[in-house]
Motif scaffolding. Structure first.
Motif, PDB file in Angstrom:
ATOM      1  N   SER A 263      35.829  38.868  36.088  1.00  0.00           N
ATOM      2  CA  SER A 263      34.587  38.726  37.398  1.00  0.00           C
ATOM      3  C   SER A 263      35.582  38.307  39.489  1.00  0.00           C
ATOM      4  CB  SER A 263      33.525  37.769  37.269  1.00  0.00           C
ATOM      5  OG  SER A 263      34.187  36.601  36.518  1.00  0.00           O
ATOM      6  N   THR A 267      35.725  42.022  41.411  1.00  0.00           N
ATOM      7  CA  THR A 267      34.512  42.422  41.809  1.00  0.00           C
ATOM      8  C   THR A 267      33.989  40.642  42.970  1.00  0.00           C
ATOM      9  OG1 THR A 267      31.687  42.117  41.723  1.00  0.00           O
ATOM     10  CG2 THR A 267      32.499  40.715  40.074  1.00  0.00           C
ATOM     11  N   TRP A 275      31.771  47.132  40.729  1.00  0.00           N
ATOM     12  CA  TRP A 275      33.316  46.698  40.951  1.00  0.00           C
ATOM     13  C   TRP A 275      34.079  47.301  41.329  1.00  0.00           C
ATOM     14  CZ3 TRP A 275      33.988  42.915  36.864  1.00  0.00           C
ATOM     15  CH2 TRP A 275      32.945  42.355  36.065  1.00  0.00           C
ATOM     16  N   LEU A 279      39.084  48.460  38.666  1.00  0.00           N
ATOM     17  CA  LEU A 279      39.185  48.632  37.743  1.00  0.00           C
ATOM     18  C   LEU A 279      38.839  49.789  37.341  1.00  0.00           C
ATOM     19  CD1 LEU A 279      36.965  46.102  35.632  1.00  0.00           C
ATOM     20  CD2 LEU A 279      34.959  47.988  36.291  1.00  0.00           C
TER      21      LEU A 279
END
Lengths: 493, 161
Positions: A263, A267, A275, A279
């Protein structure tokens, strides 16, 4: 962004400080007690777990990056700290009931358990590649020693050696990956890496490689395929309370670290819905889908043919890691919530199963399934609690495991990963077979001897508390799930 | 000039590292490891990390390797013979493939490295300042790791009466 200096950060890490003080105190207490007074050291360690737990409940700090961005403190971190402290405390209680001699019940043993718990707390708070590597290293080094703690036992020494070799290799791989990521972005702090990746384009190949290698290091702690080979040997060889601890705390720490790493790096959206393109480019979702399917299938299929209960539980814990990885591949807030809920239920049911195995194998002097034959007459209460744990591990209602699986599968349905959900369900069906083998031995097969297994009050209490939570969380799970939903605000600065 | 020195040091480091794992006599392995550490120290100097280079020689090449040699001689280890195993070839091939896969990302990194003019000097002063401000927390974790490693070593070597 709320980044604190070293001095300002101290109130935030009160539980860690209490544990660190506990490590030293336990050594000293060990020095000053005399004779066969074996409980004192364990009680001291337990008191420090309790103190850390209390300090966590009374403190209310706003989320922040600590120590110039080395650690992060937010509600998710706090929730995980409760899990780690609880598992450390349970491991201490199980150890006190298992190790009967003062020799093993020593200050070193409980200091190691305290340190391992401290390491897991740090793992879940790490927001910097350096702290990640070092906190994993604390947990690993302690684990090597704990695995080989039973020195007279060849299997225990073998477990320790295997653990060291795998651990050294995976630490090396992880550090190399981290160094590539540092080389690509010039940053160690995960949030700064995110800012760099969001604004610059880097080589996809190099990024994929570095992320994969870092995942390898975390995956070794979680024991996901293909980094699971050490797991059965180590669990089987280690003293049972240690194996129980290994199967819960470092695994939960690995998952919290995984959640944090993914995470923070990819993001800054609290709802985990958006995102950065990197990714997609490295195909992280696909990687996790493959890994989770591999992990649960290997775990479940290998467990089918096991006759040693500890080894069986080791494979079952691999399978459970696979289920939880499905939640990661959902890459959503609901997936993350499902993982945290699952981990909480897993804490009670897995500790419970290991505890009963430990108790029975200590009394019957065997860890094979046939030692469980006819347990319904020999130890009716423990047989009942074991059935509760096994049913919960399978995911049968009304046990906690069912609710955990339900959350996981609904998160998958939300993310439209239907095929993965079906594979997960099929795997649960497979797991029914091997859990049932233990239950069948306990209830349907005749005992080898009619002799009753001695019942101890303390152990009975511990087993019933663990079984109580396993049932309670299966029926009345709403408060926990609300608590977890409130805890899921990851701090991005 | 710098590149030439780097190549010499790198070749020395890698070739002695290979010697470490191929030598049958543990004593030679340890000596080869010493030379790897010296070559690494040289590379640290090229990176402006003078303090680290000093520590590398004093602690690793000096203290730790002497201890290694001591242990090897105390245990009186004979030459080690390897069991021939067909799996070793598979492992070797996979390992080499892995090494080559690892080589490529390195060439991607180059463009984002810190320019030389901005590279800080790694002397004791700078390291000390960073170690006790931004990096004080990892520094403290390292102390716990060392403590627990010591405890672990004692647990394993202590004789129960």
């Amino acid at each position: 962004m709320n980044t604190l200096t070293a001095l300002q950060s101290v109130p935030y890490i009160l539980p860690e400080i209490i544990l660190a003080v506990g490590i030293c105190v336990v050594f000293l207490v060990d020095l000053f007690i005399k004779g066969e007074n074996k409980e004192t050291v364990g009680i001291t360690a337990f008191a420090f777990f309790l103190a850390a737990f209390v300090s966590l409940t009374v403190s209310s700090n706003p989320p922040a990056f600590l120590f110039s961005g080395m650690l992060v403190s937010d509600s998710l971190n706090t929730y995980f700290k409760y899990i780690f402290l609880t598992s450390g405390a349970i491991a201490t209680l199980i150890s006190m009931s298992t190790f009967t001699s003062r020799k093993i019940n020593s200050g070193e043993y409980y200091a190691l358990i305290l340190t391992a718990t401290l390491g897991t707390l740090l793992m879940s708070g790490s927001s910097n590649l350096l702290t990640i590597a070092m906190s994993i290293e604390i947990v690993s080094i302690v684990s090597y020693v704990l695995a080989g703690y039973n020195k007279e036992n060849m299997e225990s020494s073998e477990a320790s050696l295997k653990y060291v070799l795998y651990g050294a290799m995976s630490s090396g791989i992880m550090l190399y990956g981290a160094s590539i990521l540092y080389g690509l972005t010039g940053k160690l702090n995960l949030h700064e890496i995110y800012i760099f990746l969001a604004n610059n384009s880097v080589s996809t190949y190099a990024l994929t490689f570095s992320v994969l290698m870092i995942l390898g290091g975390i995956g070794y702690k979680i024991a996901f395929a293909p980094f699971h080979f050490w797991c059965p040997d180590v669990y089987q060889g280690s003293p049972t309370p240690v194996a129980a601890f290994f199967s819960v705390a470092p695994k939960a720490a690995g998952f919290s670290l995984l959640l944090r790493f993914i995470s923070l790096t990819f993001t800054n959206d609290v709802t985990l819905a958006n995102w950065i393109p990197a990714l997609e480019e490295i195909g992280l979702r696909e990687i996790f889908i493959v890994v989770s399917v591999l992990t649960m299938t290997i775990g479940n299929l290998s467990a089918l043919s096991q006759t040693n209960v500890k080894r069986l539980l080791a494979y079952s814990s691999i399978a459970h890691a696979g289920y939880m990885l499905m939640g990661i591949s959902a890459l959503s807030l609901r997936g993350a919530e499902a993982i945290v809920f699952y981990l909480t239920t897993y804490l009670f049911m897995n500790f419970g199963a290991f505890f009963v195995v430990d108790y029975i194998s200590k009394k019957v002097k065997s860890e094979e399934i046939y030692a469980f034959k006819g347990l319904k007459t020999r130890a009716p209460f423990l047989a009942f609690t074991m059935t509760v744990f096994l049913a919960s591990l399978t995911g049968l209602p009304p046990m906690a495991g069912f609710v955990g699986k339900f959350y996981l599968f609904s998160a998958l349905a939300d993310a439209k990963l239907y095929l993965l959900a079906v594979l997960g369900l099929l795997n649960s069906v497979v797991s029914l077979f091997y859990y049932w083998r233990i239950a069948r031995a306990m209830y349907l097969e005749d005992a080898l001897t009619g002799e009753k297994v001695e019942f101890e009050l303390g152990s009975g209490l511990l087993a019933s508390v663990l079984a109580g939570f396993t049932i309670l969380l299966g029926i009345y799970f709403n408060p926990l799930s609300v608590w977890i939903q409130n805890s899921m605000t990851i701090y991005f600065g | 000039m710098e590149l030439a020195i780097f190549i010499v040091l790198a070749v020395l480091a890698i070739s002695s590292a290979v010697v470490v794992i191929t030598q049958k006599s543990p004593v030679y392995s340890v000596l080869a490891l010493v030379s790897t550490f010296f070559a690494l120290a040289g590379i640290y100097v090229l990176l402006n990390a003078y303090f680290l280079a000093m520590i590398q020689i004093a602690v690793y090449a000096g203290a730790i390797m002497v201890l290694f040699l001591f242990v090897v001689m105390l245990l009186n280890l004979k030459e080690q013979y390897y069991v021939e195993n067909p799996k070793k070839i598979i492992g070797g091939v996979l390992g080499l493939a892995f090494v080559f896969a690892l080589l490529f990302p390195i060439f991607e990194i180059e463009k984002n490295l810190v320019p030389e003019s901005q590279m800080p000097v790694g002397d004791a002063y700078n390291i000390g300042i960073r170690l006790f401000t931004d990096y004080v927390f990892p520094f403290e974790i390292a102390s716990i790791i060392l403590l627990i490693a010591t405890v672990g070593a004692i647990v394993f070597t202590k004789k129960h009466s």
